[in-house]
Scaffold this motif. Structure first.
Motif, PDB file in Angstrom:
ATOM      1  N   ARG A  58       0.847  -1.191   0.000  1.00  0.00           N
ATOM      2  CA  ARG A  58       0.000   0.000   0.000  1.00  0.00           C
ATOM      3  C   ARG A  58       0.888   1.248   0.000  1.00  0.00           C
ATOM      4  O   ARG A  58       1.974   1.246   0.584  1.00  0.00           O
ATOM      5  CB  ARG A  58      -0.911   0.016   1.235  1.00  0.00           C
ATOM      6  CG  ARG A  58      -1.891  -1.148   1.296  1.00  0.00           C
ATOM      7  CD  ARG A  58      -2.801  -1.038   2.500  1.00  0.00           C
ATOM      8  NE  ARG A  58      -3.638  -2.213   2.648  1.00  0.00           N
ATOM      9  CZ  ARG A  58      -4.798  -2.397   2.027  1.00  0.00           C
ATOM     10  NH1 ARG A  58      -5.260  -1.454   1.224  1.00  0.00           N
ATOM     11  NH2 ARG A  58      -5.498  -3.494   2.214  1.00  0.00           N
ATOM     12  N   THR A  59       0.392   2.302  -0.630  1.00  0.00           N
ATOM     13  CA  THR A  59       1.129   3.561  -0.680  1.00  0.00           C
ATOM     14  C   THR A  59       0.382   4.616   0.132  1.00  0.00           C
ATOM     15  O   THR A  59      -0.809   4.846  -0.100  1.00  0.00           O
ATOM     16  CB  THR A  59       1.266   4.044  -2.134  1.00  0.00           C
ATOM     17  OG1 THR A  59       1.963   3.055  -2.892  1.00  0.00           O
ATOM     18  CG2 THR A  59       2.019   5.360  -2.197  1.00  0.00           C
ATOM     19  N   PRO A  60       1.033   5.253   1.091  1.00  0.00           N
ATOM     20  CA  PRO A  60       0.332   6.265   1.891  1.00  0.00           C
ATOM     21  C   PRO A  60       0.056   7.531   1.086  1.00  0.00           C
ATOM     22  O   PRO A  60       0.911   7.991   0.319  1.00  0.00           O
ATOM     23  CB  PRO A  60       1.311   6.540   3.042  1.00  0.00           C
ATOM     24  CG  PRO A  60       2.659   6.214   2.482  1.00  0.00           C
ATOM     25  CD  PRO A  60       2.432   5.081   1.527  1.00  0.00           C
ATOM     26  N   VAL A  61      -1.139   8.090   1.251  1.00  0.00           N
ATOM     27  CA  VAL A  61      -1.458   9.384   0.646  1.00  0.00           C
ATOM     28  C   VAL A  61      -1.677  10.437   1.723  1.00  0.00           C
ATOM     29  O   VAL A  61      -1.609  11.640   1.442  1.00  0.00           O
ATOM     30  CB  VAL A  61      -2.703   9.282  -0.262  1.00  0.00           C
ATOM     31  CG1 VAL A  61      -2.431   8.351  -1.438  1.00  0.00           C
ATOM     32  CG2 VAL A  61      -3.917   8.805   0.514  1.00  0.00           C
ATOM     33  N   LEU A  62      -1.936   9.973   2.954  1.00  0.00           N
ATOM     34  CA  LEU A  62      -2.082  10.858   4.108  1.00  0.00           C
ATOM     35  C   LEU A  62      -1.499  10.156   5.330  1.00  0.00           C
ATOM     36  O   LEU A  62      -1.400   8.922   5.358  1.00  0.00           O
ATOM     37  CB  LEU A  62      -3.551  11.198   4.378  1.00  0.00           C
ATOM     38  CG  LEU A  62      -4.287  12.086   3.366  1.00  0.00           C
ATOM     39  CD1 LEU A  62      -5.771  12.158   3.725  1.00  0.00           C
ATOM     40  CD2 LEU A  62      -3.691  13.479   3.305  1.00  0.00           C
ATOM     41  N   ILE A  63      -1.119  10.947   6.329  1.00  0.00           N
ATOM     42  CA  ILE A  63      -0.698  10.365   7.600  1.00  0.00           C
ATOM     43  C   ILE A  63      -1.470  11.046   8.729  1.00  0.00           C
ATOM     44  O   ILE A  63      -1.851  12.223   8.616  1.00  0.00           O
ATOM     45  CB  ILE A  63       0.821  10.523   7.839  1.00  0.00           C
ATOM     46  CG1 ILE A  63       1.241  11.990   7.724  1.00  0.00           C
ATOM     47  CG2 ILE A  63       1.608   9.652   6.896  1.00  0.00           C
ATOM     48  CD1 ILE A  63       2.700  12.235   8.070  1.00  0.00           C
ATOM     49  N   VAL A  64      -1.720  10.304   9.785  1.00  0.00           N
ATOM     50  CA  VAL A  64      -2.421  10.833  10.959  1.00  0.00           C
ATOM     51  C   VAL A  64      -1.482  10.722  12.150  1.00  0.00           C
ATOM     52  O   VAL A  64      -0.998   9.629  12.464  1.00  0.00           O
ATOM     53  CB  VAL A  64      -3.724  10.042  11.228  1.00  0.00           C
ATOM     54  CG1 VAL A  64      -4.424  10.586  12.477  1.00  0.00           C
ATOM     55  CG2 VAL A  64      -4.654  10.100  10.027  1.00  0.00           C
ATOM     56  N   GLU A  65      -1.221  11.836  12.804  1.00  0.00           N
ATOM     57  CA  GLU A  65      -0.342  11.821  13.965  1.00  0.00           C
ATOM     58  C   GLU A  65      -1.112  11.302  15.170  1.00  0.00           C
ATOM     59  O   GLU A  65      -2.228  11.743  15.463  1.00  0.00           O
ATOM     60  CB  GLU A  65       0.204  13.221  14.253  1.00  0.00           C
ATOM     61  CG  GLU A  65       1.279  13.233  15.326  1.00  0.00           C
ATOM     62  CD  GLU A  65       1.944  14.584  15.476  1.00  0.00           C
ATOM     63  OE1 GLU A  65       2.825  14.711  16.352  1.00  0.00           O
ATOM     64  OE2 GLU A  65       1.579  15.510  14.727  1.00  0.00           O
TER      65      GLU A  65
END
Length: 261
Positions: A127-134
């Motif tokens: 999978r490729t990340p498009v967003l990250i959540v802290e």
């Protein structure tokens, strides 16, 4: 008195000789020949089964994995739990695929193939990340389907942070956090490439209130995820027309606005 004609003599000979015999090459095989053929087929089948299941010629000796960018070869092979030494024909490829996707959520798809005579190949797509959540000092990666698939210590470079600042209201109960995350993912996928490189944060306040924070303190009011392509084209044109602006509004792509130049 005249004797029988030639035709009559021919008919009499046919009757006396009985029904016509089949040609020599059209005879049915003798019972002994049939038995030999059947035994040969049985032996061939038994031999094939033994070669596939009982012999040491077609057993799993090697497991290889390809396609990883973050995962290691060892991680994939250990999670797969391929039964080395087992007959290659008996390996349950569907079970291996299920184990990999369960143990390693980073894997989007995997193709498990037999590589005769001794190998199992694992063709992985991550999978490729498009967003990250802290979260708690770490970062949860979110892919283009809205799946939160991995938690990492360091934020991946070039991936915007998702901020959910949604009030506890009827709207949140109606749409749900997962729905809002998917909306943000779709917006991230529609951002023009040159703008995406400058995007630092995707903020979600509600279903129709999504905004972008760009480098240099610039902001973009995007609105909902609807008409994403039209908004992307409008934003590109708006930025070219007002290169010094700091605030852009494309929530209504037919009536865009910029300010703060």
């Amino acid at each position: 008195m005249a004797g029988p004609s030639t035709a009559q003599r021919g008919e009499r000979q046919k009757l006396e000789s009985g029904p016509p015999r089949p040609p020599r090459n059209g005879r049915l095989p003798r019972p002994r020949t049939l038995i030999i053929l059947l035994l040969a087929l049985v032996l061939a089948g038994a031999g094939s089964v033994w070669v596939l299941y009982g012999s040491h010629w077609l057993r799993v000796e090697k497991v290889s994995a390809t396609g990883m960018r973050v995962l290691t070869d060892r991680q994939v092979r250990e999670a797969a739990e391929v039964p080395v030494g087992s007959p290659l024909i008996s390996v349950d490829t569907d079970a291996i695929e299920a184990r990999l996707r369960e143990k390693l959520p980073r894997i989007a798809t995997v193709d498990v193939v037999r590589s005769w005579p001794h190998g199992i190949g694992l063709k992985v797509t991550e999978r490729t990340p498009v967003l990250i959540v802290e979260k708690g000092g770490k970062f949860v990666e979110v892919d283009a389907e809205g799946v939160r698939f991995a938690t990492v210590s360091d934020a991946p470079k070039g991936i915007p942070t998702l901020e959910l600042t949604v009030p506890r209201s009827a709207g949140l109960r109606r749409f749900g956090t997962d729905r809002l995350v998917r909306e943000a993912v779709r917006v991230a996928g529609d951002i023009p490439a040159d703008v995406a490189r400058e995007t630092r944060t995707v903020k979600v306040r509600s279903y129709d209130s999504i905004s972008l924070e760009l480098s240099g303190g610039r902001t973009v009011a995007w609105g909902s995820d609807e008409k994403g392509r039209a908004k992307a084209r409008t934003l590109t044109a708006l930025m070219k027309a007002a290169p010094g602006a700091r605030h852009f509004d494309v929530s209504a792509p037919t009536a865009p606005a910029s300010s703060g130049s």
